[in-house]
Structures are given as structure tokens and as C-alpha cells.
Design an enzyme around this catalytic site. Sequence first.
Site, PDB file in Angstrom:
ATOM      1  N   GLU A  77     -12.469 -12.866  -7.676  1.00  0.00           N
ATOM      2  CA  GLU A  77     -12.397 -12.001  -8.852  1.00  0.00           C
ATOM      3  C   GLU A  77     -13.275 -10.764  -8.722  1.00  0.00           C
ATOM      4  OE1 GLU A  77     -11.389 -16.200 -10.024  1.00  0.00           O
ATOM      5  OE2 GLU A  77     -13.061 -15.264  -8.940  1.00  0.00           O
TER       6      GLU A  77
ATOM      7  N   ARG B  73     -16.212 -13.986 -14.169  1.00  0.00           N
ATOM      8  CA  ARG B  73     -16.806 -14.074 -12.844  1.00  0.00           C
ATOM      9  C   ARG B  73     -17.000 -12.698 -12.201  1.00  0.00           C
ATOM     10  NH1 ARG B  73     -14.132 -18.904  -9.425  1.00  0.00           N
ATOM     11  NH2 ARG B  73     -16.310 -19.251  -8.888  1.00  0.00           N
TER      12      ARG B  73
ATOM     13  N   LYS C 126      -0.222 -31.381   1.004  1.00  0.00           N
ATOM     14  CA  LYS C 126      -0.214 -31.305  -0.455  1.00  0.00           C
ATOM     15  C   LYS C 126       1.042 -32.004  -0.972  1.00  0.00           C
ATOM     16  CE  LYS C 126      -1.826 -27.881  -3.786  1.00  0.00           C
ATOM     17  NZ  LYS C 126      -2.150 -26.458  -4.002  1.00  0.00           N
TER      18      LYS C 126
END
Length: 627
Positions: A358, A386, A273
Site C-alpha cells: 500500500e 497502512r 492452493k
Amino acid sequence: MRIDSPADLRSLGEGELQQLADELREFLIESVSSTGGHLSAGLGVVELTIALHKVFNTPYDRLVWDIGHQAYPHKILTGRRDAMGSLRRRGGLSGFLSREESEYDAFGAGHSSTSISAALGMAVVATLQHSPRQTVAIIGDGAMTAGMAYEALNNAGDLDSDLLVILNDNEMSISRNRGAMSNYLARILSGSIYTGVREHSKSILSHLPGTSRFMRRWEEHVKGMFMPGTLFEELGFNYIGPIDGHDIHTLLKTLRNLQGLKGRRFLHVVTQKGKGYNHAEQDPCNFHGVSPFDRETGQQKKTAAVMTYTRVFGDWLCDMARSDNRLAGITPAMREGSGLVEFSEEFPERYFDVGIAEQHALTFAAGMACEGMKPVVAIYSTFLQRAYDQLIHDIALQNLDVTFAIDRAGLVGADGATHAGVFDLSFLRCIPNMVVMAPADEKECRQMLTTAYQYEGPAAVRYPRGTGPGVAPDSSLSALPIGKADICRHGSQIAILAFGSRVAAALAAADELDATVVNMRFVKPLDIDTITAMAASHRLLVTVEENTLQGGAGSAVNEVLLAQGADNRILNLAIPDHFISHGDHQQQLAECGLDSAGLIAAITRAAKQDLSIAAGSVVQQGKLLNG
């Protein structure tokens, strides 16, 4: 090197691709340093993006990127390079993928972990149509913490479709196997010799009792000695990897081999990253999503430190945790964004990051509440959607003591429609046992958090992104009386019932309109006594909220007045029935008529309406503004 489309890229020789990768990375850093946006993830997939567009015939072949954080290089290579300066600005490129924006964006999403499901749907259609079209899902390791990704993998194992899933492993370190041996194994396992032997042996041995099962187990054990692919193999995928995601030649060779295979394939790619930009490499989390920055120093060009609602919540959480050891803080992978860094460091044993999950976060909180803890779930409004079933079935139905700190409520500026938290008042207020609050300022936000925490049942405080009017909270843990509004200004004829973030705009408009302003504070339960009093003393009642018009706080007020048989004229001002595109937050508010100027204009028109309009009629914002 000028690349205007993947067709241009495919015309390049393999020896030119590393130069293209270097130039693409430089362009990405320069571009995002000016506009802001997501950087680290995109820098990590430059070579992978080039290899995908080199090998696959896009847009005929479908590339489905998860979320879009890692898809800026894809945007640049698919004809949008010259428009990158408009990224996340009004009328410009979206910060995510968009089917309306480009035919190369096979699927648009701003929420995590949807790519495998969407790609599987596309692959099934290709099978039904007898099409040779290839379908590829590219998903990050963080997104693999969500159950939806595994639901899709599990379903894929039952379907006879051609699907390639690429795991971009840049942080979780699922495996540290990398380098020459891993790349060699990947080429072998994806190559024609191994594949031919594998399939031919299956064909021959399938007729011998017990032998095929033995060979399958043997194959799994041999692979398991070198790589972490057993899980994916058990789900019905041919696992390949891990390979170096910055080695273009290995990527090309492996992808070409996989392109020639049928069925379900899983490629594990290890990337860094922030690759190629030192500041992002050293601090990939801070450079995940950035404001404009100085590319030489890496310093982000932020405004002076101010008290944001997120900071108010973070400070309150630590203060409350010091006073009550039953408090637990829960986040679905949004520690920094939700203001939980200090809490996680001071109370690590009571801090729980459950990953991008979630649904699990809410039922996990429910379980804790069953055992006497007092969980606080810090979640963005757009992500609470969600977990709606868990909110209703696992928490509200059992009247469990869970506090919801709902950040990013309302319009969210540059993140646009995918992240707008404009539905929560509508979907929360219809749930029994819920208490729902919206603060007018920072001080009130802290008070409401305490109110929610002290309430013995599910309670939510929804607050906007960024800063408020600038009312500094104190250090107390005082609460508000539940269901009581506050009359901020007295006027005549017109009463504005304002919810949350729109109170300040209502006060500004009221000075010109000589209107009464009520800070309603509570969406549920409503202050019915105050609504009744306003109806008795004012001809025109106006509700204002930064939530969708349908089913929101204004609708709740309408229900009260209708039940009472009130004959007032009513004007509901809220977000209209369409998705609001990305741009500056103030521009978005102006588009919806929710800034002070918009309120003045809409209320003035309503007040001037011909008196033949039937008393008690509900006049909605869209009709007024277009009438």
C-alpha cells in the site's frame, strides 16, 4: 479420528497422520460450505499445519500465521472444531486469528505481511529470557510482495535470535523445483551431517586468511545451482527448500532437523492452493474467500445480482478511461475485491497491481501524477491506513492529482474489526488539500467519483461494502458542485446532518421525528452555509456517520458551530470508542445505534432532556445511550 488439541495429535503415530489430513480436509470443506469464509489457502496447508503441531510444542512454542486466511486447519486442531459452525457470526469464532479466542493464536492480525515482524519480536524476547521456546512464522507467497516482510527479514539478519520462517509458496511459483530431488536436498541441507560439516569447516577455516570468504561464496554458488535461496542467505538465513508441502513425512523430517538448529532458518514449502477439493483447485482465486456453497457443484449461494458500490466504481472507471487516456488504475493486490477485473482486461497497459504494498501504491501514484497521468487508487479503507505517511507526505503535501476510491468504508460485517473502515473520515479530513466525499446512494457515488477525478488535487470517495438504497446510476460522467449539501426533507425543531451510508436511515427516522434531513455529501470541505442555516432554524442538530465518533464528520460540524458561537444543542451519533466484533452488518449497526430504530431512540432521548442542560453543549452518543 477425534483430535481435540495438539497434544492428541502428538500422540498419533506418523502412519496415522495422512488419515488425519484427509479427514481434516473433508471437515474443512464441509464446514466452510455452510458458513462461508476462506477456503483455498487453508486446504493448501493441511499437511503443513499437522506437521507443525506434531513437531513443535504448541502453545509453548509460538506459531505466528500471517493474516489467518490459511489458519482454519490450525483453528480446528486447537480445540475449536465444534465451534466452526459459528465462524464469522455474531458471538462466534473470528475469521482471523485472535489472542482472545485461543492461547494457540500467538498473534492476531487481519492485515498481510506482519508475521515475520511479530515472530522476530517474540524470538528476541525468548533470547533475552534464555528460553528454549521456538518461534515460527508462516507466511504466504502473496504476503512476500509487501515491503514489511523484507524489513523484518533484514532486521532479523542483525539479531542473534532463533527464528524459523516458513514460506508457503502456493501461487507465485518462486521456484518450480519440486519432487524427489528437492526433498532430498532439503533433508540433506537441514540434516546433522551437512550442518556439522558446514559449521565445523567455518570454525577451522575462519583462522586462515581469505579462506572463510572463499568457502562462503562456494557454498552460495552450490546452493544457487539448485534453489532460489541466495537472497535469503544474504539476509542472514539458512535457506532450506523448496520441499513438497503435501508430503507429511518430508515435512516432519525437515521440521525436526530445523528444530534442532539455532539461528535464523528459512524453509520454502510448495503447496497447492485448494488442495483436495476439485472446484478450489481449478479456481483457487474464486474459492479464496467464499460465501456458503454447494460442495458438490461448487456453486456459491449468492443472492440475485445487484448493483453494488464496487460495481458502480468498476463501471465508472472503464467509462472514464474510455474518455480520458491519462487515467491509470492502481490496486494493492485487490483486483477482484475492488472491482478492477473489467478495467484490467480492457486497459491492461493502464492497469497496475503493485502487490500487497500500500505504501508503494500511493507513492507510485504520486510519481505518475507528477508526469501528467491521472491515477485512480482503488483501495479498501482498512488498507489505506497502512499508507498514511505516503498520503500526507508524498501526495497531499505536493497537492498531486490522485483520486482515491475507498471501498469497504464503515463496518464490514463478518470480516469484523480487523477490516472495518471506520477511521478514514477522521484521518482524511485533517489533511490539507484533501477533498473528502461520502455518497448516500449508488447514483451519487458515480457522480462523486467524477467530481474527485475532475478535481485537480487529492480527492477521496469513501463508500460502503455491498449495496446501497438501490438508486441506479446513469451512464453520464456528471460531477457535483464541491462542498454543497442537499436538503432531502424539511421538518421542524430537529435537523439531522447525515453523511454517506447513514442518509437512508436518517430519512426513515425523520418520518417519525418530523425532522429535517440534510445529505451532507462532503466531509471536506463542509457546506458551512447549510450548517449555519440549519442552526438558525432548528434547536437540536444531530450528526450521523458510519465512522468513529472521535474526530469524524460530527466533530467537523461541532468545530464550525463552536467557531460561530451557536447555542444549539448538538448530538453526535457515530461508532463508539471500541472495536466492533464480527457479525451481520445490520447487527453491528444496531449495536452502535446507527440503524433507524437506534437513531429514533437516541434523538428522542436528546429531545426530552431537561432544559437545564446548558445550550450549546455537545452530547455524545455513548453518554446518551448509557444515561
